[in-house]
Design an enzyme around this catalytic site. Structure first.
Site, mmCIF file in Angstrom:
data_model
loop_
_atom_site.group_PDB
_atom_site.id
_atom_site.type_symbol
_atom_site.label_atom_id
_atom_site.label_comp_id
_atom_site.label_asym_id
_atom_site.label_seq_id
_atom_site.Cartn_x
_atom_site.Cartn_y
_atom_site.Cartn_z
ATOM 1 N N ASP A 15 37.591 45.883 58.581
ATOM 2 C CA ASP A 15 37.037 45.275 59.788
ATOM 3 C C ASP A 15 36.547 43.849 59.549
ATOM 4 O OD1 ASP A 15 34.899 45.712 58.169
ATOM 5 O OD2 ASP A 15 33.705 46.861 59.604
ATOM 6 N N PRO A 18 33.432 51.199 44.265
ATOM 7 C CA PRO A 18 33.142 51.890 43.011
ATOM 8 C C PRO A 18 32.894 50.913 41.855
ATOM 9 C CG PRO A 18 35.463 52.147 43.614
ATOM 10 C CD PRO A 18 34.798 51.423 44.736
ATOM 11 N N SER A 76 34.381 42.800 57.670
ATOM 12 C CA SER A 76 32.927 42.691 57.458
ATOM 13 C C SER A 76 32.597 41.906 56.187
ATOM 14 C CB SER A 76 32.279 44.078 57.407
ATOM 15 O OG SER A 76 32.924 44.890 56.444
ATOM 16 N N VAL A 132 34.427 49.434 52.732
ATOM 17 C CA VAL A 132 33.058 49.368 53.268
ATOM 18 C C VAL A 132 33.143 49.414 54.794
ATOM 19 C CG1 VAL A 132 30.914 48.052 53.293
ATOM 20 C CG2 VAL A 132 32.388 47.998 51.268
ATOM 21 N N GLY A 180 35.431 50.536 56.618
ATOM 22 C CA GLY A 180 36.777 50.304 57.141
ATOM 23 C C GLY A 180 37.225 48.855 57.097
ATOM 24 N N HIS A 198 38.010 45.444 49.046
ATOM 25 C CA HIS A 198 36.550 45.465 49.198
ATOM 26 C C HIS A 198 36.140 45.462 50.669
ATOM 27 C CE1 HIS A 198 35.112 44.258 44.901
ATOM 28 N NE2 HIS A 198 36.131 45.099 44.874
ATOM 29 N N ASP A 199 36.987 44.928 51.540
ATOM 30 C CA ASP A 199 36.699 45.023 52.974
ATOM 31 C C ASP A 199 36.914 46.466 53.448
ATOM 32 O OD1 ASP A 199 36.071 44.186 55.585
ATOM 33 O OD2 ASP A 199 38.187 43.936 56.079
HETATM 34 C C1 HEM Z 1 39.613 52.111 41.000
HETATM 35 C C2 HEM Z 1 38.455 51.515 41.075
HETATM 36 C C3 HEM Z 1 38.275 50.036 40.809
HETATM 37 C C4 HEM Z 1 37.326 49.494 40.018
HETATM 38 C C5 HEM Z 1 36.246 50.248 39.251
HETATM 39 C C6 HEM Z 1 37.526 48.062 40.036
HETATM 40 C C7 HEM Z 1 36.735 47.149 39.355
HETATM 41 C C8 HEM Z 1 37.046 45.806 39.191
HETATM 42 C C9 HEM Z 1 36.302 44.880 38.387
HETATM 43 C C10 HEM Z 1 35.051 45.199 37.593
HETATM 44 C C11 HEM Z 1 36.924 43.675 38.474
HETATM 45 C C12 HEM Z 1 36.502 42.372 37.774
HETATM 46 C C13 HEM Z 1 35.674 41.516 38.711
HETATM 47 C C14 HEM Z 1 35.235 40.199 38.055
HETATM 48 O O1 HEM Z 1 36.038 39.244 38.033
HETATM 49 O O2 HEM Z 1 34.106 40.138 37.588
HETATM 50 C C15 HEM Z 1 38.066 43.818 39.321
HETATM 51 C C16 HEM Z 1 38.974 42.835 39.648
HETATM 52 C C17 HEM Z 1 40.029 42.992 40.485
HETATM 53 N N1 HEM Z 1 40.313 44.116 41.239
HETATM 54 FE FE1 HEM Z 1 39.453 45.928 41.062
HETATM 55 N N2 HEM Z 1 38.590 47.776 40.836
HETATM 56 C C18 HEM Z 1 39.088 48.951 41.330
HETATM 57 C C19 HEM Z 1 40.156 49.094 42.206
HETATM 58 C C20 HEM Z 1 40.902 48.057 42.721
HETATM 59 C C21 HEM Z 1 41.876 48.187 43.788
HETATM 60 C C22 HEM Z 1 42.208 49.468 44.523
HETATM 61 C C23 HEM Z 1 42.390 46.937 43.993
HETATM 62 C C24 HEM Z 1 43.430 46.457 44.976
HETATM 63 C C25 HEM Z 1 44.343 47.189 45.549
HETATM 64 C C26 HEM Z 1 41.731 46.035 43.049
HETATM 65 C C27 HEM Z 1 42.010 44.712 42.908
HETATM 66 C C28 HEM Z 1 41.419 43.877 41.977
HETATM 67 C C29 HEM Z 1 41.900 42.520 41.693
HETATM 68 C C30 HEM Z 1 43.126 41.878 42.290
HETATM 69 C C31 HEM Z 1 41.018 41.966 40.777
HETATM 70 C C32 HEM Z 1 41.059 40.537 40.201
HETATM 71 C C33 HEM Z 1 40.453 39.619 41.253
HETATM 72 C C34 HEM Z 1 40.423 38.150 40.890
HETATM 73 O O3 HEM Z 1 40.793 37.781 39.782
HETATM 74 O O4 HEM Z 1 39.995 37.353 41.774
HETATM 75 N N3 HEM Z 1 40.824 46.755 42.331
HETATM 76 N N4 HEM Z 1 38.092 45.123 39.769
#
Ligand code: HEM
Length: 235
Positions: free
Chosen positions: A19, A108, A21, A15, A17, A11-12
């Protein structure tokens, strides 16, 4: 917590880059990324980054940026969870400000179409393969995957294989969101999922490659940035 730190880095970086933020706190006169929709009440681990930063500042003040700490903490989290390891490039500087609008637009949402996801990743220098690899990293969300993919038996088997064949690196809940919202993903990224499922070694190596690429997004250098003393506020 490891998964949460990895998500902070994503998420950093998406947005403006990598950085740091995302780490800036809101103030009465400034609304930053923490309270943007994709982060509010779901981004976690800021206190862990603060604790790391405090230790680093004790021994080596003013040298390691918060953005670099996020990059290293992500790598170490994944490695400690038996995931792949990689060399982290360093030297990012921290932003002096942040944009809530950029966070709302840059990260996204789970309702994104597949083509939108692919183009958002591409605009950050990441391919569809990088995207699929990065989406396969969260410690087991098997129940969610199970609940959302039972109507898609082949996918379910593939995901089960991936979960079983990789050590505590399995598909995250967002993949299940993507599966629900984008049945097309199954067609367009089918071969990538299949390849990772059949070859966990490819997944590990492509995940590491994609993490390095994600860490390369628009770093701040020189006077464009600073080494924050406290990750929550500009110096
Ligand atoms: C491809 C597009 C992506 C979408 C649409 C997306 C969306 C989401 C959503 C909706 C959640 C749940 C948030 C909540 O707890 O309410 C989540 C959690 C998470 N996402 Fe993504 N994500 C994406 C890509 C990624 C990428 C690229 C990474 C890391 C390399 C990532 C890592 C994570 C992790 C680790 C969690 C769990 C975080 C936690 O339990 O604290 N996501 N994501």
């Amino acid at each position: 917590m490891g998964a949460s730190l990895l998500r902070l880095f994503f998420h950093d970086c998406f947005v403006n880059g990598c950085d740091g933020s995302l780490l800036l706190d809101d103030t009465s006169s400034f609304k930053g990324e923490k309270s943007a929709a994709p982060n509010l009440n779901s981004a976690r681990g800021f206190n862990v980054i603060d604790a790391i930063k405090d230790k680093v500042e004790e021994v080596c003040p003013g040298v390691v940026s918060c953005a670099d700490i996020l990059a290293i903490a992500s790598r170490d989290s994944v490695a400690l969870l038996d995931g792949p390891n990689w060399n982290v490039k360093l030297g990012r500087r921290d932003s002096k400000t942040a944009s809530q609008t950029a966070a709302n637009n840059g990260i996204p949402p789970p309702s994104s179409s597949l083509s939108s996801l692919i183009s958002r990743f591409q605009s950050n220098g990441l391919s569809a393969k990088d995207m699929v690899a990065l989406s396969g990293k969260e410690p087991a969300q098997e129940q969610v995957v199970k609940a959302t993919t039972t109507s898609l038996p082949w996918i379910f088997r593939a995901l089960r294989n991936l979960i079983t064949n990789t050590t505590r690196i399995s598909l995250p809940r967002e993949v299940s969101y993507i599966l629900i919202n984008n049945s097309l993903m199954v067609d367009q990224t089918d071969s990538i999922v299949r390849s990772f499922s059949n070859n966990p070694g490819y997944f590990r190596s492509d995940f590491a490659t994609a993490m390095i690429k994600m860490g390369d997004i628009s770093p701040l250098t020189g006077s464009q940035g600073e080494i924050r003393k406290n990750c929550r506020k500009p110096n």
